[in-house]
Write a protein that holds these residues in place. Structure first.
Motif, PDB file in Angstrom:
ATOM      1  N   HIS A  77      -3.320   5.317  -3.098  1.00 12.80           N
ATOM      2  CA  HIS A  77      -4.389   6.063  -2.955  1.00 12.80           C
ATOM      3  C   HIS A  77      -4.145   7.096  -3.732  1.00 12.80           C
ATOM      4  CE1 HIS A  77      -7.117   4.091   0.158  1.00 12.80           C
ATOM      5  NE2 HIS A  77      -5.869   4.267   1.067  1.00 12.80           N
ATOM      6  N   TYR A 126       6.214   0.429   3.287  1.00 14.45           N
ATOM      7  CA  TYR A 126       7.625   1.745   2.990  1.00 14.45           C
ATOM      8  C   TYR A 126       7.866   2.650   4.144  1.00 14.45           C
ATOM      9  CZ  TYR A 126       3.315   4.777   3.966  1.00 14.45           C
ATOM     10  OH  TYR A 126       1.813   5.558   5.124  1.00 14.45           O
ATOM     11  N   LYS A 176     -11.826   3.416  -3.142  1.00 13.49           N
ATOM     12  CA  LYS A 176     -13.404   2.659  -2.114  1.00 13.49           C
ATOM     13  C   LYS A 176     -15.207   3.765  -2.546  1.00 13.49           C
ATOM     14  CE  LYS A 176     -11.306   1.425   2.190  1.00 13.49           C
ATOM     15  NZ  LYS A 176      -9.932   2.394   2.282  1.00 13.49           N
ATOM     16  N   ALA A 233      -0.191  -4.545   2.863  1.00 10.31           N
ATOM     17  CA  ALA A 233       1.046  -4.393   4.583  1.00 10.31           C
ATOM     18  C   ALA A 233       1.239  -2.570   3.138  1.00 10.31           C
ATOM     19  CB  ALA A 233       2.172  -4.911   4.321  1.00 10.31           C
ATOM     20  N   GLY A 234       1.051  -1.362   4.575  1.00  5.85           N
ATOM     21  CA  GLY A 234       1.687  -0.033   3.895  1.00  5.85           C
ATOM     22  C   GLY A 234       3.151   0.091   4.647  1.00  5.85           C
ATOM     23  N   ARG A 235       2.266   1.188   6.010  1.00  6.13           N
ATOM     24  CA  ARG A 235       3.515   1.490   6.768  1.00  6.13           C
ATOM     25  C   ARG A 235       4.782   0.273   7.304  1.00  6.13           C
ATOM     26  NH1 ARG A 235      -0.252   4.699  10.872  1.00  6.13           N
ATOM     27  NH2 ARG A 235      -1.659   3.061   9.773  1.00  6.13           N
ATOM     28  N   ASP A 294      -7.561   1.792  -4.380  1.00  4.41           N
ATOM     29  CA  ASP A 294      -8.261   1.639  -3.512  1.00  4.41           C
ATOM     30  C   ASP A 294      -8.640   3.257  -3.197  1.00  4.41           C
ATOM     31  OD1 ASP A 294      -8.839   1.133  -0.569  1.00  4.41           O
ATOM     32  OD2 ASP A 294      -7.038   1.399   0.561  1.00  4.41           O
ATOM     33  N   GLU A 315     -15.020  -5.869   4.472  1.00  2.00           N
ATOM     34  CA  GLU A 315     -15.241  -5.724   6.077  1.00  2.00           C
ATOM     35  C   GLU A 315     -14.330  -4.716   6.634  1.00  2.00           C
ATOM     36  OE1 GLU A 315     -15.723  -9.882   8.160  1.00  2.00           O
ATOM     37  OE2 GLU A 315     -13.453  -9.635   8.073  1.00  2.00           O
ATOM     38  N   TYR A 323      -3.794  -4.139  13.045  1.00  2.00           N
ATOM     39  CA  TYR A 323      -2.757  -5.524  12.626  1.00  2.00           C
ATOM     40  C   TYR A 323      -3.100  -6.458  12.922  1.00  2.00           C
ATOM     41  CZ  TYR A 323      -0.934  -1.430  10.829  1.00  2.00           C
ATOM     42  OH  TYR A 323      -0.488   0.395   9.797  1.00  2.00           O
ATOM     43  N   VAL A 365     -12.247  -7.627  -0.201  1.00  2.59           N
ATOM     44  CA  VAL A 365     -11.525  -6.572   0.526  1.00  2.59           C
ATOM     45  C   VAL A 365     -12.026  -7.140   2.556  1.00  2.59           C
ATOM     46  CG1 VAL A 365     -10.276  -4.853   1.910  1.00  2.59           C
ATOM     47  CG2 VAL A 365     -10.533  -4.341  -0.103  1.00  2.59           C
ATOM     48  N   SER A 407       0.510  -1.119  -0.271  1.00  2.00           N
ATOM     49  CA  SER A 407      -0.011   0.042  -0.001  1.00  2.00           C
ATOM     50  C   SER A 407       0.994   1.554  -0.023  1.00  2.00           C
ATOM     51  CB  SER A 407      -1.305  -0.003   1.507  1.00  2.00           C
ATOM     52  OG  SER A 407      -1.628   0.906   1.185  1.00  2.00           O
ATOM     53  N   LEU A 444     -15.436  -4.120  -0.258  1.00  2.00           N
ATOM     54  CA  LEU A 444     -15.140  -3.602   1.292  1.00  2.00           C
ATOM     55  C   LEU A 444     -15.583  -4.411   1.943  1.00  2.00           C
ATOM     56  CD1 LEU A 444     -12.970  -2.140   2.767  1.00  2.00           C
ATOM     57  CD2 LEU A 444     -14.570  -0.494   2.319  1.00  2.00           C
ATOM     58  N   THR A 466      -6.239  -6.371   4.377  1.00  3.21           N
ATOM     59  CA  THR A 466      -5.077  -4.941   4.884  1.00  3.21           C
ATOM     60  C   THR A 466      -4.679  -5.339   6.572  1.00  3.21           C
ATOM     61  OG1 THR A 466      -7.429  -3.695   5.333  1.00  3.21           O
ATOM     62  CG2 THR A 466      -6.779  -3.492   2.826  1.00  3.21           C
ATOM     63  N   GLY A 467      -4.566  -4.299   6.934  1.00  4.85           N
ATOM     64  CA  GLY A 467      -3.395  -4.307   8.452  1.00  4.85           C
ATOM     65  C   GLY A 467      -2.624  -5.166   8.528  1.00  4.85           C
ATOM     66  N   VAL A 468      -1.704  -5.287   8.035  1.00  6.38           N
ATOM     67  CA  VAL A 468      -0.747  -6.455   7.901  1.00  6.38           C
ATOM     68  C   VAL A 468       0.426  -6.131   8.453  1.00  6.38           C
ATOM     69  CG1 VAL A 468       0.555  -8.353   7.179  1.00  6.38           C
ATOM     70  CG2 VAL A 468      -2.365  -8.377   6.489  1.00  6.38           C
ATOM     71  N   LYS A 522      -1.023  -1.400  -4.199  1.00  5.98           N
ATOM     72  CA  LYS A 522      -2.073  -0.067  -4.203  1.00  5.98           C
ATOM     73  C   LYS A 522      -1.859   1.208  -4.008  1.00  5.98           C
ATOM     74  CE  LYS A 522      -4.346  -0.694   0.326  1.00  5.98           C
ATOM     75  NZ  LYS A 522      -4.533   0.572   0.855  1.00  5.98           N
TER      76      LYS A 522
HETATM   77  P1  BMP Z   1      -1.231   0.532   7.033  1.00  8.93           P
HETATM   78  O1  BMP Z   1      -0.801  -0.875   6.370  1.00  8.93           O
HETATM   79  O2  BMP Z   1      -0.225   1.903   6.907  1.00  8.93           O
HETATM   80  O3  BMP Z   1      -1.777   0.422   8.048  1.00  8.93           O
HETATM   81  O4  BMP Z   1      -2.069   1.195   5.579  1.00  8.93           O
HETATM   82  C1  BMP Z   1      -3.283   0.529   5.300  1.00  8.93           C
HETATM   83  C2  BMP Z   1      -4.038   0.308   4.016  1.00  8.93           C
HETATM   84  O5  BMP Z   1      -4.671  -0.284   4.143  1.00  8.93           O
HETATM   85  C3  BMP Z   1      -4.292   2.098   3.840  1.00  8.93           C
HETATM   86  O6  BMP Z   1      -3.854   2.308   2.453  1.00  8.93           O
HETATM   87  C4  BMP Z   1      -5.711   1.705   4.020  1.00  8.93           C
HETATM   88  O7  BMP Z   1      -6.386   2.955   3.391  1.00  8.93           O
HETATM   89  C5  BMP Z   1      -5.935   0.296   3.263  1.00  8.93           C
HETATM   90  N1  BMP Z   1      -7.298  -0.157   4.343  1.00  8.93           N
HETATM   91  C6  BMP Z   1      -7.612  -0.606   5.779  1.00  8.93           C
HETATM   92  O8  BMP Z   1      -6.183  -0.466   6.580  1.00  8.93           O
HETATM   93  N2  BMP Z   1      -8.466  -1.312   6.773  1.00  8.93           N
HETATM   94  C7  BMP Z   1      -9.145  -1.242   5.901  1.00  8.93           C
HETATM   95  O9  BMP Z   1     -10.221  -1.755   6.683  1.00  8.93           O
HETATM   96  C8  BMP Z   1      -9.502  -0.604   4.570  1.00  8.93           C
HETATM   97  C9  BMP Z   1      -8.588  -0.494   3.335  1.00  8.93           C
HETATM   98  O10 BMP Z   1      -8.178  -0.062   2.326  1.00  8.93           O
END
Ligand code: BMP
Length: 273
Positions: free
Chosen positions: A62, A247, A93, A242-244, A91, A155, A226, A186, A36, A153, A211-213, A60
């Motif tokens: 934004h 990156y 949404k 995975a985002g943060r 993403d 959940e 997470y 998702v 992400s 999306l 997401t949220g990994v 992914k």
């Molecule tokens: P991060 O791993 O840095 O927390 O980023 C999560 C990414 O996934 C973000 O781009 C956020 O918009 C997206 N996301 C999320 O975290 N939870 C959801 O339920 C749906 C998402 O798209």
């Protein structure tokens, strides 16, 4: 769900060409990682895409958080996707009435249909949003053919999410009903067992993006929650996002390799490899 099968097996049998491609990319690169890339300039985005490209299956975006979105952003993303064999998932949404989302998807400043293989939407507005996006992408004059797909999306990972219960069930209903355009979900888990008012379609194989990994954090101060790659894949994720964790790591390339390895090992364990 088909989560006990290999990506190759699913690539062979899947009815949707983009889902097949997704599984083929995962298999070819031995990666189920979606990064992400939530950075705010085109240069940072393209730089990340080029450096992480070899280790990811999907990027992914934004796109609306870029301060300098332009033609160069689109050209750059497209050429890096070809160079490194990854797919693009915007993403955005979508969450509006059908008439509006059609324009947001296929017209407008961001030109999402032109460069993003995968899009997603919330089903809060009801079935019409899925119908509208499918109609646009499946119109005879749609220029990008069958190379586009939708994730619902179903959940959310944030604390107190209201995307549960009847909302999640409706997500499954519409995925089943619009299976030629809907790739999957998702969600934080496989949803095949979720109660749905539409009977499972024979051979259905929804792709689960989670997401949220994150390997080193349990959440953030704004309610993000997470789980690890192992946990996500164990619950049915086919692709981990995975985002943060990647990156914002001290060395994003090393981090991407680490998520790739852990994601792939968890996948192999799941399919019994
Ligand atoms: P991060 O791993 O840095 O927390 O980023 C999560 C990414 O996934 C973000 O781009 C956020 O918009 C997206 N996301 C999320 O975290 N939870 C959801 O339920 C749906 C998402 O798209």
């Amino acid at each position: 769900s088909k989560s006990h099968l290999t990506y190759s097996a699913r690539a062979t049998t899947h009815a949707n060409p983009l889902a097949r491609r997704l599984f083929e990319v995962a298999e070819a690169k031995q990666s189920n990682v979606t990064v992400s890339a939530d950075v705010t300039t085109t240069q940072e985005l393209l730089d990340l895409a080029d450096r992480l490209g070899p280790y990811i299956a999907v990027i992914k975006t934004h796109i609306d958080i870029l301060s300098d979105f332009s033609e160069e952003t689109i050209t750059g993303l497209k050429s890096l996707a070809a160079k490194h064999n990854f797919l693009i998932f915007e993403d955005r949404k979508f969450i509006d009435i059908g008439n509006t989302v059609q324009k947001q998807y296929h017209q407008g400043t961001l030109r999402i249909s032109e460069w993003s293989h995968i899009i997603n939407c919330s089903v809060l507005p009801g079935e019409g949003i899925v119908e509208a996006l499918a109609q646009t992408a499946q119109a005879p004059d749609f220029p990008y053919g069958s190379d586009r797909g939708l994730l619902i999306l179903a959940e959310m990972t944030s604390k107190g999410s209201l995307a549960t219960g009847a909302y999640t069930s409706a997500s499954v209903d519409y995925a089943r009903k619009y299976q030629s355009f809907v790739l999957g979900f998702v969600s934080t888990r496989a949803l095949g067992e979720v109660e749905s008012s539409v009977a499972p379609v024979k051979g259905e194989d929804f792709v689960v993006f989670t997401t949220g990994v994150n390997l080193s954090s349990k959440g953030d101060k704004l309610g993000q929650q997470y789980q690890t790659p192992q946990s996500a894949i164990g619950r049915g994720a086919d692709f981990i996002i995975a985002g943060r964790g990647i990156y914002a790591a001290p060395d994003p390339v090393e981090a991407a390799k680490q998520y790739q390895q852990q994601g792939w090992e968890a996948y192999l364990a799941r399919v019994g490899g």
